[in-house]
Scaffold this active site. Structure first.
Site, short mmCIF file in Angstrom:
data_model
loop_
_atom_site.label_atom_id
_atom_site.label_comp_id
_atom_site.label_asym_id
_atom_site.label_seq_id
_atom_site.Cartn_x
_atom_site.Cartn_y
_atom_site.Cartn_z
N CYS A 86 0.83 -1.20 0.00
CA CYS A 86 0.00 0.00 0.00
C CYS A 86 0.87 1.26 0.00
CB CYS A 86 -0.98 -0.05 1.17
SG CYS A 86 -2.37 1.05 0.98
N HIS A 195 -3.35 -5.88 1.06
CA HIS A 195 -2.65 -6.06 2.34
C HIS A 195 -2.60 -7.54 2.75
CE1 HIS A 195 -2.48 -1.81 3.72
NE2 HIS A 195 -3.49 -1.67 2.88
N GLU A 197 -0.82 -8.76 5.00
CA GLU A 197 -0.64 -8.83 6.46
C GLU A 197 -1.98 -8.74 7.19
OE1 GLU A 197 -0.17 -6.21 4.66
OE2 GLU A 197 -0.77 -4.40 5.74
#
Lengths: 228, 84
Positions: A86, A195, A197
């Protein structure tokens, strides 16, 4: 394996990134402040999402000149895995570690949702855990994720197989050729808008991002001949 | 002292979603004949006499930070001003 999670003023996905590596993978991770002078102690560098320096001027434009970015460039040149997610991806573009630039989302809206990604290239240290063509679900959350590059850059990205992830079905931001993530020619610097994560545990709504981090560790161990 | 006015705009070949939205809004307000709206950034820099090569310095600042040459063009005007 020891990961550096770079923290810029305005980073806000640093804790998610740290959690993915430390708690879900059980690897070492440390927060590293943006004025750090050396990254020599780390095996991999993670640039998290957020709004570094308030996104003033352009996303990632100011962060590229922070002290730590000189060290990120050195780590990239040394062949260490460098991942930008990002805002981290935007910083890698601004720093010239990856080609192209980000524009505002075509819809002009900030989008925050689960999207489907297609794995276009599983021969990278970040995507080796996936099958080619595999469709995975990973969340996006951004206002400027509309990837752009000129024709020449696009054809070199294609011919070098540098497009690693594309949006499958709906393209949330209008990016060129549905591009969601690209890698450098050498194959150790990857930038992506979604994302991974935030998708490391079913409790978070999905765990498709876990293979991503596992790939990095596995590839690194193999390259360094360390048995897990 | 110099006042430098810097204009940064998306390159012609790059679609400008903000401009497109404003163009639509103008049409909704009944303004006709608007072919295109492009949105850019305007910055004012004030430089003092210690800057010898103003043109060179401003160009470098534009290319390194103020504009992203991948998607943006820039132009600037330099105006000499007398310090008050």
């Amino acid at each position: 394996m020891k990961f550096a999670v770079i923290v810029f003023p305005g980073s806000n996905c640093d804790i998610d990134m740290y959690h993915a590596v430390k708690d879900e993978l059980g690897e070492e991770a440390e927060y590293v402040w943006h004025d750090t002078e050396s990254l020599e102690d780390y095996d991999a560098v993670l640039l998290p999402g957020g709004f570094s320096y308030g996104d003033y001027l352009r996303s990632g434009a100011i962060a590229q000149f922070s002290n730590v970015m000189k060290e990120v460039v050195k780590a990239a040149q040394a062949g260490k895995p460098v991942l930008g997610v990002c805002n981290g991806f935007q910083i890698l573009l601004e720093a010239g570690l990856l080609p192209g630039a980000m524009r505002r989302n075509e819809s002009l809206k900030f989008i925050c949702k689960q999207v489907e990604l297609k794995v276009e290239n599983n021969e990278t240290m970040f995507s080796a855990g996936y099958a080619n063509g595999e469709v995975i679900t990973i969340p996006v959350a951004h206002g400027e994720g509309n990837y752009y590059c000129d024709e020449e850059t696009l054809s070199s990205l294609k011919s070098n197989n540098q497009i690693v992830f594309t949006y499958n079905g709906e393209n949330p931001n209008g990016s060129l050729q549905n591009i969601a993530g690209i890698i450098n020619e050498r194959g150790n610097v990857l930038g992506m808008m979604p994302h991974p994560e935030r998708a490391v545990d079913e409790m978070l709504g999905g765990a498709d991002g876990l293979k991503f981090f596992k790939s990095i560790v596995k590839q690194w161990r193999e390259a360094n001949a360390i048995n897990a | 002292m110099y006042k430098v006015k810097v204009y940064v705009t998306l390159r012609e070949s790059v679609l400008d979603p903000q401009g497109t939205a404003v163009k639509k809004s103008l049409a909704t307000h009944g303004y006709e004949g608007i072919q295109e709206v492009r949105i850019g950034k305007y910055m004012e820099l004030t430089l003092d006499e210690s800057v010898k090569d103003v043109d060179g310095a401003v160009k470098e600042m534009c290319e390194r930070l103020l504009a992203n040459p991948v998607i943006e063009d820039y132009k600037y005007e330099v105006e000499e001003v007398v310090a008050q």
